[in-house]
Design an enzyme around this catalytic site. Structure first.
Site, short mmCIF file in Angstrom:
data_model
loop_
_atom_site.label_atom_id
_atom_site.label_comp_id
_atom_site.label_asym_id
_atom_site.label_seq_id
_atom_site.Cartn_x
_atom_site.Cartn_y
_atom_site.Cartn_z
N LYS A 1 49.70 -15.19 -10.08
CA LYS A 1 48.97 -15.26 -11.34
C LYS A 1 49.98 -15.30 -12.48
O LYS A 1 50.79 -14.38 -12.63
CB LYS A 1 48.03 -14.06 -11.49
CG LYS A 1 47.05 -14.16 -12.62
CD LYS A 1 46.17 -15.40 -12.54
CE LYS A 1 45.25 -15.43 -11.35
NZ LYS A 1 44.38 -16.65 -11.36
N GLU A 12 50.35 -20.03 -2.21
CA GLU A 12 49.99 -18.61 -2.38
C GLU A 12 49.62 -17.96 -1.06
O GLU A 12 48.73 -18.40 -0.33
CB GLU A 12 48.83 -18.46 -3.36
CG GLU A 12 48.46 -17.00 -3.62
CD GLU A 12 47.47 -16.80 -4.74
OE1 GLU A 12 47.17 -15.62 -5.06
OE2 GLU A 12 46.98 -17.80 -5.30
N PHE A 50 52.32 -22.49 2.33
CA PHE A 50 51.53 -22.15 3.51
C PHE A 50 50.54 -23.30 3.73
O PHE A 50 49.41 -23.27 3.24
CB PHE A 50 50.83 -20.81 3.30
CG PHE A 50 51.80 -19.69 3.03
CD1 PHE A 50 52.39 -18.99 4.07
CD2 PHE A 50 52.17 -19.38 1.73
CE1 PHE A 50 53.32 -17.99 3.82
CE2 PHE A 50 53.09 -18.38 1.47
CZ PHE A 50 53.66 -17.68 2.53
#
Length: 597
Positions: free
Chosen positions: A213, A197, A180
């Site tokens: 994570k 993310e 992104f």
């Protein structure tokens, strides 16, 4: 001004680029385009202006405009006064609006590729390893005392840029593709985010979040790569770290969700990035009627993956341990589409520029099972995208040309092809062959060292240099300390980025090369070739997972059966019955070690 005419044809530079992957949610598509100067700017200089800026951006998107911008990590108290952050400091590189959005009538096509301009960044670590270890000790104390379960601890890297912001962004995007990404020019600073993310994707009443994570390095071979991925997937520590954040986000999301609509359809998914494996999970919900963008931020911001859990306590500890504001890093960067659909990333892997001053944060989640050595290595893996983008490099092969015949040409070509695939370099097999064949025709006799180079655009060049016959025996010296770059992709693949080797090149008279070893005390390779050790009547060479280049000569002798792979340690050198320096260029050369470890 007619916004249907691309700015590059009006003499106005493209100021903002976005390349957001599809999230996989219903109605989500890849957003890839450009914007010129904004028709309107929404900016919040104070905490009480942050929510009105989000309200205005949402209203303009619903009226048919595009809004592209960011919210800084330090905007958190605008949504919850109990969230601790550093006050923005005008003298700090992260100074700027707490929230900023450019408003545009239309998204323009992604610009046509232009000749690459060279860009360089010299990065300096913002924290010493000793300070890092002291902070981890304090986090472990807080975990043991029950204050927190996990803390996402970060530190900034500082750098000076030579080149343009847009060229640096494109280099970063090549180094970290498929996420992104956004390049935002506010006029005062550039935000260059290539984050993998997703923070949230919100369209109609459907909300998707995807916290990231859990991290593991990529492997030196396909087999090792899959083994590392499997180990990450099975790791109790990494899964616990991931599920802590999933639970936090489920709780956060419930603030704006319809009753019983929060669910976790995918847990512990692995995502392959160029330098690391990452673990993600999906958390979804249906939002309540009347929910606003500001409400969503009030519920979710900052993302739990970059704070820790519980969020209030973790952010209090972050405020105490981290010496400066995070800025856009760990905040949110996103796009509001005409109609109101909103997609924001969590701006990790993000560089901010003010003039020629660059800043980039690196961090990791610290739990009770985290060790300082492993987390420090994780930080090294995570910054690999910066190392790729911050200095131009070419792929390199060095071949022997003897009386018109290139030695092991097919193997060298195959290795360069693999490197091109890894780094995303253009590859044209016929162009490579034509380049080498032309050089061979020009040098039909004699012994030559051929240097074959390949640029990111797929342009190959080859040069030949007269080469003396290889010596019968050479002296090697042992590196004085562990080779820090042993886990780098610039070790696993051969490129012109060789400063880490050059720093250890021998300077003493009569020493041919330096024998390297990693932080585990395992022998790896020499700076210009591989090593073979005679032990128990068998010739052994270090295994690839110890951190070394898969040399063409090494592979040749492994296939022939003259060599076998093994993990060789420093102590094995004392017991060695013989040593050899090996590579495709010079062949097999008997060696002796100048000093014992």
């Amino acid at each position: 001004m007619n916004d249907t005419v691309p700015p590059q044809f009006r003499g106005e530079p493209l100021r903002t680029l976005i390349d957001f992957a599809s999230t996989g949610a219903a109605g989500s598509i890849r957003l890839r385009g450009a914007f010129g100067a904004p028709r309107q700017v929404l900016a919040a200089q104070t905490l009480d202006a942050v929510r009105p800026v989000l309200d205005a951006a949402q209203a303009l998107a619903q009226q048919g405009h595009w809004c592209v911008g960011y919210v800084r990590y330090e905007a958190a108290p605008a949504f919850d006064a109990s969230l601790s952050v550093h006050a923005a400091n005008a003298a700090d590189a992260s100074e700027g609006p707490l929230a900023w959005f450019g408003v545009y009538h239309e998204m323009l096509p992604w610009p046509e590729p232009a000749p690459e301009a060279e860009v360089r960044v010299d990065w300096q670590a913002g924290i010493a390893q000793a300070e890092f270890e002291r902070s981890l000790t304090e986090i472990h104390r807080a975990i043991a005392d029950g204050e927190v379960y996990q803390v996402n601890y970060t530190a900034p890297l500082q750098g000076r840029v030579q080149g343009s912001a847009h060229d640096l962004f494109l280099a970063l995007l090549r180094a970290q593709p498929g996420g992104f990404a956004a390049c935002i020019d506010t006029g005062e600073e550039h935000v260059l985010s290539v984050s993998p993310e997703l923070f949230f994707d919100w369209r109609d009443d459907r909300m998707l979040t995807r916290p990231m994570k859990g991290t593991a390095p990529r492997g030196a071979t396909p087999e090792q790569d899959q083994a590392l991925a499997a180990a990450l997937a099975a790791s109790a520590k990494e899964r616990a770290e991931n599920v802590m954040i999933v639970d936090l986000i489920r709780n956060d999301l419930s603030r704006v969700a319809r009753p019983f609509s929060v669910r976790v359809p995918r847990l512990f998914q692995l995502q392959s990035l160029p330098s690391v494996w990452q673990m993600t999970s999906d958390v979804e919900a249906l939002t309540r009627e009347g929910t606003t963008l500001a409400d969503v931020f009030a519920a979710l911001f900052p993302c739990g993956s970059v704070t820790g859990a519980p969020k209030v306590s973790a952010m209090r500890l972050i405020r105490a341990l981290e010496p400066a504001p995070r800025g856009v890093y760990c905040g949110a960067v996103g796009v509001l589409q005409p109609g109101g659909a909103a997609t924001f990333n969590v701006p990790i892997r993000t560089v901010t520029l003010r003039g020629h001053a660059a800043r980039c944060g690196i961090g990791s989640g610290i739990t009770s099972g985290a060790t300082a050595a492993d987390e420090w290595q994780e930080w090294r893996h995570k910054r690999a995208f910066l190392d790729r983008a911050s200095q131009p490099f070419e792929l390199l092969e060095t071949l022997a040309l003897a009386d018109g015949v290139l030695r092991h040409a097919d193997a060298h070509r195959a290795r360069m092809r693999q490197a091109a695939a890894h780094f995303g370099y253009a590859w044209d097999e016929r162009h490579i062959d034509d380049t080498l064949n032309q050089l061979v025709r020009q040098h039909p006799a004699g012994l030559w060292r051929v240097r074959l180079l390949l640029t990111a655009q797929g342009q190959a060049t080859a040069q030949a240099f007269a080469m003396p016959a290889a010596p019968a025996r050479v002296r090697l010296q042992l590196a004085p300390s562990a080779f820090e770059a042993a886990d780098s992709e610039f070790v696993r693949f051969k490129t012109t980025r060789r400063a880490h080797y050059d720093a250890l090149a021998p300077t003493a008279p009569g020493v041919f090369d330096t024998l390297l070893w990693n932080r585990h005390g395992e022998i790896t390779e020499c700076t210009r070739g591989n090593i073979a050790v005679l032990q128990g009547g068998r010739w052994l060479t270090p295994a690839l997972h110890c951190g070394l280049l898969a040399g063409v000569g090494r592979d040749h002798w492994l296939r022939e059966g003259r060599l076998s792979e093994a993990v060789l340690r420093l102590d094995d050198l004392r017991r060695a019955e013989g040593l050899a320096f090996i590579n495709s260029l010079r062949g097999w050369i008997d060696a002796e070690l100048e000093t014992s470890p």
